[in-house]
Scaffold this active site. Sequence first.
Site, mmCIF file in Angstrom:
data_model
loop_
_atom_site.group_PDB
_atom_site.id
_atom_site.type_symbol
_atom_site.label_atom_id
_atom_site.label_comp_id
_atom_site.label_asym_id
_atom_site.label_seq_id
_atom_site.Cartn_x
_atom_site.Cartn_y
_atom_site.Cartn_z
ATOM 1 N N ASP A 219 0.784 -1.227 0.000
ATOM 2 C CA ASP A 219 0.000 0.000 0.000
ATOM 3 C C ASP A 219 0.824 1.291 0.000
ATOM 4 O O ASP A 219 0.646 2.142 -0.858
ATOM 5 C CB ASP A 219 -0.968 -0.007 1.197
ATOM 6 C CG ASP A 219 -1.963 1.137 1.133
ATOM 7 O OD1 ASP A 219 -2.642 1.247 0.106
ATOM 8 O OD2 ASP A 219 -2.044 1.920 2.095
ATOM 9 N N CYS B 154 -16.109 -5.669 -16.867
ATOM 10 C CA CYS B 154 -17.450 -5.533 -16.301
ATOM 11 C C CYS B 154 -18.546 -5.598 -17.364
ATOM 12 O O CYS B 154 -19.735 -5.604 -17.013
ATOM 13 C CB CYS B 154 -17.583 -4.195 -15.574
ATOM 14 S SG CYS B 154 -16.443 -4.038 -14.196
ATOM 15 N N CYS C 204 -22.866 4.427 -6.206
ATOM 16 C CA CYS C 204 -21.993 5.335 -5.442
ATOM 17 C C CYS C 204 -22.818 6.559 -5.027
ATOM 18 O O CYS C 204 -23.315 7.290 -5.882
ATOM 19 C CB CYS C 204 -20.775 5.766 -6.273
ATOM 20 S SG CYS C 204 -19.779 6.994 -5.380
ATOM 21 N N CYS D 290 -19.290 0.603 -3.455
ATOM 22 C CA CYS D 290 -19.001 0.159 -4.832
ATOM 23 C C CYS D 290 -18.581 -1.305 -4.888
ATOM 24 O O CYS D 290 -18.618 -1.916 -5.954
ATOM 25 C CB CYS D 290 -17.990 1.083 -5.517
ATOM 26 S SG CYS D 290 -16.358 1.118 -4.744
ATOM 27 N N CYS E 177 -21.269 -5.015 -6.215
ATOM 28 C CA CYS E 177 -20.630 -5.701 -7.345
ATOM 29 C C CYS E 177 -21.062 -7.164 -7.411
ATOM 30 O O CYS E 177 -20.906 -7.908 -6.445
ATOM 31 C CB CYS E 177 -19.113 -5.616 -7.207
ATOM 32 S SG CYS E 177 -18.256 -6.486 -8.527
#
Length: 325
Positions: free
Chosen positions: A131, A185, A195, A246, A250
């Site tokens: 990260d 997607c 969102c 989000c 999914c």
Amino acid sequence: MHDREAVGLTAEIKQQALEAGFDLVGIAAAAPAPHYAAYLEWIEKGYHGEMEYLVRHARLREGVEQLLPGARSVVAVGLNYNQAPPPRLPAKVARYALGRDYHKVVRKGLAKVGKWLEERLPDARWRVCVDSAPVLERDYAQLAGLGWFGKNTCLINSQRGSWFFLGLLITTAELVPDEPAQGGCGTCRLCLDACPTGALVLREDAPIAWLNARRCISYLTIEKRTAFTEEEKDLLHGWLFGCDVCQEVCPFNHARQRQPLRARTTSVPDFEPREATTAFHLAELAQIPEEEFRKRYAGTAWMRAGAAGIRRNAQALLETARRTK
Ligand code: B12
């Protein structure tokens, strides 16, 4: 063609990663990051908000060679953190932030793999990134076959969805790269529509989206350091720390009969929800002194926002709740 040594070492190091507890492992060559130009464009658009550290070290994201001279390979790992949020939370908390800080957990696992490599191949140098290092982790993880870029900008694995952290071990050792992950997607736009702040902006030039962090609840509640404007307070939608909308919507994160791995719960005991992250009082957090905050939240991802960030978030939530009563 890779020599037999590289083929053998690749199989062994993948096995080590699985034994260290990772759910996904793959290898990428230490080539330049494929989407470095897109990264610069994202910064150019100002979508990074106040995350100045992303600008300061932008150049280092060109490729992993910048972080480890002589790098030849990247071992990318994924660690599942999924768990249902505990019922009756006093305010919404992203599921990745309920237990121990993932940086520590992923780094420890990868360091184990690195130490094993050092013994197996004493000349090999390695470096772990989780990260915070200036590297496009999703780029290398995609190349290593771990997942593809979803419209929510998360890396999605067709079998496992997206509830996983990433970590990279960059090394000078020669390993055999995997095939990059394929997928997309299609016409689905559930995350874009769900969102609550419209932070995901569909691109015209590619079937993916930009994330405008300035409107992203995760950015506002974790990374933004300054006070909220009145408009920003209204963007929080009940989230105290991070946001999962989000990913929640999914379809790849919902189990199907033939895809049982998609909603699987993490098996990492360290990620179990803590009392401090689930049984807090907003009014108390809105005033929490620095020292008390540190005592309660040391070792959790909440430290990233700091006491000042959490106080600001809690105050904003209380204020909007009062206003909408
Ligand atoms: C800055 C950052 C944030 C910022 C900005 C997020 C963002 N989307 O950029 C904020 C604070 C908002 C954030 C939030 C979150 N983050 Co964050 N974050 C990062 C960090 C440090 C850098 C990401 C970055 O470089 N962004 C810049 C933009 C340009 O990158 P991008 O949107 O991923 O863009 C890629 C694609 O667009 C692709 N691309 C570009 N052009 C094209 C063209 C085509 C055709 C294709 C196919 C692809 C493609 O390449 C780009 C670079 O890889 C990474 C760790 C790291 N060092 O990489 C973690 C990281 C991405 N975050 C992570 C997580 C878990 C989260 C949250 C889920 C936490 C939460 N619950 O609140 C949310 C998710 C929000 C979201 N939808 O992204 C994980 C993601 C794991 C995964 N499975 O994808 C990472 C990898 C950390 C980790 N080590 O596990 N994050």
